[in-house]
Design an enzyme around this catalytic site. Structure first.
Site, PDB file in Angstrom:
ATOM      1  N   ASP A 161     -27.929   2.730 -30.571  1.00  0.00           N
ATOM      2  CA  ASP A 161     -27.399   3.096 -31.884  1.00  0.00           C
ATOM      3  C   ASP A 161     -27.722   1.983 -32.858  1.00  0.00           C
ATOM      4  O   ASP A 161     -27.907   0.834 -32.448  1.00  0.00           O
ATOM      5  CB  ASP A 161     -25.875   3.292 -31.808  1.00  0.00           C
ATOM      6  CG  ASP A 161     -25.162   2.002 -31.456  1.00  0.00           C
ATOM      7  OD1 ASP A 161     -24.788   1.241 -32.373  1.00  0.00           O
ATOM      8  OD2 ASP A 161     -24.989   1.708 -30.255  1.00  0.00           O
ATOM      9  N   ASP A 202     -16.692   4.254 -29.548  1.00  0.00           N
ATOM     10  CA  ASP A 202     -16.557   2.884 -29.033  1.00  0.00           C
ATOM     11  C   ASP A 202     -15.466   2.171 -29.831  1.00  0.00           C
ATOM     12  O   ASP A 202     -14.837   2.758 -30.702  1.00  0.00           O
ATOM     13  CB  ASP A 202     -17.902   2.136 -29.030  1.00  0.00           C
ATOM     14  CG  ASP A 202     -18.251   1.481 -30.356  1.00  0.00           C
ATOM     15  OD1 ASP A 202     -17.656   1.840 -31.395  1.00  0.00           O
ATOM     16  OD2 ASP A 202     -19.125   0.597 -30.371  1.00  0.00           O
TER      17      ASP A 202
END
Ligand SMILES: [Zn+2]
Length: 411
Positions: A252, A91
């Site tokens: 996460d 990301d």
């Protein structure tokens, strides 16, 4: 529910000697230091997350080049058979550029980065909206919020078009940003129209749990049955059942790891409770103590003696040859010296009475003994973080249905 651990290059040195506090003479950091998955027989997560922003901020130039040259699997050393089930997700790390007008990375930049890293999953470029208000409807939101959502959606459209056209090696994951339940649902609806079947929900880290649930419930009204959700940076294990109902399949978080050395109290986790770690600071590493020694207020020899006495008594206590009160008194004496006052009496007594490290079956606690609950230097503190990951992941697995199928990655 799949758990991704975000990498921050907090590795440990397996050659570190906890008694002498020395390292192996042949140790090479990049070759020998270990990730959590190398310290346990079974890795304490289902995958890892590499943020473009973390690579820019925390990696050395040499590490960055190695990552791009070798690819993430080889760089993270998860390319052998034992770890082949671990996924790697990429990301941009939108929180790190939240104050900038636009993200510092372009879509082309990020696709190139994900390709070179060989990620399994790649999250589109996004811009976080750091405000949540259930009462704001779609049209009444401040311009900056609307602009950030529009930008995130524009990037997402470009991202999926280019990844499909270029036959990218990774599955594209769209990001939904919003400021209210309706605006989150709007993002998800648009992302699904673009073709996304896996969508990460951003900006939820600072949100109250009730707001997260309200937003997910609103998203659920537009969610297609095949669409899967990922929560960026959100743990809140107690809500797993509800998250799953709303279509969340993964998340996460670094919080279990970071609490080992960033929290004032919750440093060592167990299934039942959290304990404080016993502070035995190194004289050289404690600015206040070092200052007091340099100014002549404290004699270096007496500080050194107290530090060494604490370590010796703690080790003897773990072996069963020293009493709790003797160890506790010495720890308090040292705290008085380095902090100016002793405040941890009760919380230290609790750890010493319960001896939670002796009951923990994890590979870290079995190898370290009492050292795992000492707040002292990165080697101990990070290993305690690894232990926390182990406890956390066990909880995730317990809360997750045994029949759950792993995430299907599109070819
Ligand atoms: Zn443990």
């Amino acid at each position: 529910m799949q758990y991704f651990f975000p990498d921050s290059q907090d590795l440990v040195d397996p050659s570190f000697d906890f008694v002498k506090e020395t390292r192996g003479i042949t140790r090479l950091r990049q070759r020998d230091d270990c990730y959590p998955h190398e310290m346990f027989a079974k890795p304490p997560y289902d995958g890892m997350l590499i943020s473009r922003a973390i690579v820019e901020e925390r990696y050395t130039l040499a590490q960055k080049h190695r990552l791009l040259r070798l690819g993430a699997r080889e760089f993270l050393r998860i390319n052998d058979k034992r770890l082949s089930h671990l996924k790697v997700m990429g990301d941009c790390g939108a929180f790190s550029y939240k104050d900038q007008d636009v993200p510092p990375f372009t879509v082309d930049d990020v696709i190139d980065f994900y390709e070179r890293c060989g990620f399994d999953l790649g999250i589109s470029v996004d811009h976080v909206i750091l405000a949540f208000d259930v009462t704001l409807d779609l049209k009444a939101a401040p311009k900056q919020m609307v602009d950030r959502q529009r930008l995130t959606l524009e990037y997402a459209r470009d991202f999926i078009r280019k990844t499909k056209k270029g036959h990218a090696c990774f599955q594209p994951v769209g990001v939904a940003q919003g400021w209210s339940p309706l605006s989150y649902a709007h993002s998800v609806k648009e992302l699904q129209k673009m073709g996304y079947t896996y969508i990460a929900i951003g900006g939820m880290v600072p949100m109250k749990t009730v707001d997260i649930l309200t937003a997910l419930s609103s998203i659920k009204t537009v969610l297609k049955p095949a669409t899967k959700l990922h929560l960026l940076g959100v743990t809140r294990c107690e809500n797993f059942a509800a998250f799953r109902e709303y279509g969340v399949v993964s998340f996460d978080s670094t919080s279990a790891f970071l609490q080992a050395f960033k929290s004032d109290r919750d440093n060592y986790h167990t299934d039942k409770q959290h304990y404080v770690a016993l502070r035995v600071p190194q004289i050289e590493g404690n600015a206040k103590l070092k200052g007091a020694i340099l100014s002549g207020k404290i004699r270096q020899e007496s500080a050194r003696k107290l530090e060494k006495d604490c370590l010796r008594l703690l080790s003897d206590f773990d072996q069963g040859s020293e009493s709790l009160s003797t160890v506790l008194d010495k720890l308090m004496e040292y705290e008085e010296l380095y902090a100016g006052r002793a405040t941890h009496q009760d919380s230290y007594r609790k750890v010493l009475e319960d001896k939670p490290w002796q009951a923990c079956p994890c590979d870290i606690c079995k190898a370290l003994g009492i050292h795992v609950v000492l707040f002292r230097g990165a080697e101990r503190n990070r290993r305690r973080g690894f232990h926390n990951l182990h406890v956390f992941y066990r909880k995730v697995r317990r809360l997750t249905s045994k029949n759950e199928k792993p995430i299907a990655i599109a070819p």
